[in-house]
Write an enzyme that holds these catalytic residues in place. Structure first.
Site, short mmCIF file in Angstrom:
data_model
loop_
_atom_site.label_atom_id
_atom_site.label_comp_id
_atom_site.label_asym_id
_atom_site.label_seq_id
_atom_site.Cartn_x
_atom_site.Cartn_y
_atom_site.Cartn_z
N ASN A 42 0.85 -1.20 0.00
CA ASN A 42 0.00 0.00 0.00
C ASN A 42 0.88 1.25 0.00
OD1 ASN A 42 0.69 -0.74 2.68
ND2 ASN A 42 -1.00 0.42 3.55
N ILE A 43 0.43 2.24 -0.75
CA ILE A 43 1.18 3.49 -0.90
C ILE A 43 0.22 4.64 -0.58
CG2 ILE A 43 2.55 4.91 -2.47
CD1 ILE A 43 2.97 2.28 -4.17
N GLU A 44 0.43 5.24 0.57
CA GLU A 44 -0.49 6.30 1.01
C GLU A 44 -0.04 7.67 0.51
OE1 GLU A 44 -0.96 5.70 5.27
OE2 GLU A 44 -2.15 3.88 4.89
N CYS A 53 -3.96 0.71 -2.72
CA CYS A 53 -3.85 -0.51 -1.91
C CYS A 53 -2.78 -1.45 -2.48
CB CYS A 53 -5.18 -1.27 -1.91
SG CYS A 53 -6.51 -0.48 -1.01
N GLU A 55 -2.95 -4.63 -3.17
CA GLU A 55 -3.43 -5.54 -4.23
C GLU A 55 -3.43 -4.83 -5.58
OE1 GLU A 55 -4.77 -4.75 -1.35
OE2 GLU A 55 -6.18 -6.25 -0.62
N1 THU Z 1 -5.37 -1.35 2.30
C1 THU Z 1 -4.79 -2.17 1.36
O1 THU Z 1 -3.63 -2.00 0.99
N2 THU Z 1 -5.56 -3.17 0.85
C2 THU Z 1 -6.86 -3.42 1.19
O2 THU Z 1 -7.50 -4.29 0.60
C3 THU Z 1 -7.48 -2.65 2.25
C4 THU Z 1 -6.72 -1.50 2.79
C5 THU Z 1 -4.56 -0.25 2.85
C6 THU Z 1 -5.02 1.13 2.45
C7 THU Z 1 -4.46 1.97 3.56
O3 THU Z 1 -3.13 2.33 3.22
C8 THU Z 1 -4.42 1.05 4.76
O4 THU Z 1 -4.61 -0.28 4.25
C9 THU Z 1 -5.49 1.33 5.79
O5 THU Z 1 -6.75 1.39 5.23
#
Ligand code: THU
Length: 130
Positions: A42-44, A53, A55
Site C-alpha cells: 500500500n502506498i499512502e 492498496c 493488491e
Molecule cells: N489497504 C490495502 O492496501 N488493501 C486493502 O485491501 C485494504 C486496505 C490499505 C489502504 C491503507 O493504506 C491502509 O490499508 C489502511 O486502510
C-alpha cells in the site's frame, strides 16, 4: 510455490509499505498464470483518497508488464509485526482484480484460502455494460 510461500512473499512485500498515516502495512503477492509473482504494497498520500492498496499495486505492476491472467493472490496486513490476523481485500481491489480474473481466483489470507466469488459473488463486469 506453495500457498504458504506466496503468503510469505506478501508479508515481505509489506516491508515496503508507505503508510505514514494509517501505520497499517499491507503486502500482496499476485501469481500469474505462468507462475510469475508480482508483489505490491500500500502506498499512502497526504491527500488520503489517493492511497493505492497493495493488491492494486500488484495488479497494476503486472498489467503494465503485459501480464493479465492470474491464478492466485496472497494478502497480508498488520499494524504490528504479527500478520496472523486475516486482512481481507477491500471492495475496490476486488473489483479491479475481477477485471483480470475468473471467479476461481484463489485468495490466500493468513487463515486459509478462498475464491474471488466468496468475496464478490456478483461482479460488475463488461457483461454488465451490454
Ligand atoms: N489497504 C490495502 O492496501 N488493501 C486493502 O485491501 C485494504 C486496505 C490499505 C489502504 C491503507 O493504506 C491502509 O490499508 C489502511 O486502510
Amino acid at each position: 510455490m506453495t500457498d504458504k510461500e506466496l503468503f510469505s512473499a506478501a508479508v515481505k512485500a509489506a516491508e515496503n509499505s508507505y503508510s505514514p498515516y494509517s501505520h497499517f502495512r499491507v503486502g500482496a503477492a499476485l501469481m500469474a498464470a505462468d507462475g510469475r509473482v508480482f508483489t505490491g504494497c500500500n502506498i499512502e498520500n497526504a491527500s488520503y483518497s489517493l492511497t493505492n492498496c497493495a493488491e492494486r499495486t500488484a495488479v497494476f505492476k503486472a498489467v503494465s508488464e503485459g501480464i493479465k491472467n492470474f491464478k492466485a493472490i496472497a494478502i497480508a496486513g498488520s499494524s504490528t509485526k504479527d500478520f496472523s490476523k486475516p486482512c481481507a481485500p477491500c471492495g475496490a481491489c476486488l473489483q479491479v482484480l475481477s477485471e483480470f480474473c475468473g471467479d476461481d481466483l484463489v485468495i490466500i489470507l493468513s487463515n486459509g484460502w478462498f475464491k474471488l466469488s466468496d468475496f464478490l459473488p456478483m461482479k460488475f463486469s463488461s457483461d454488465s455494460l451490454k
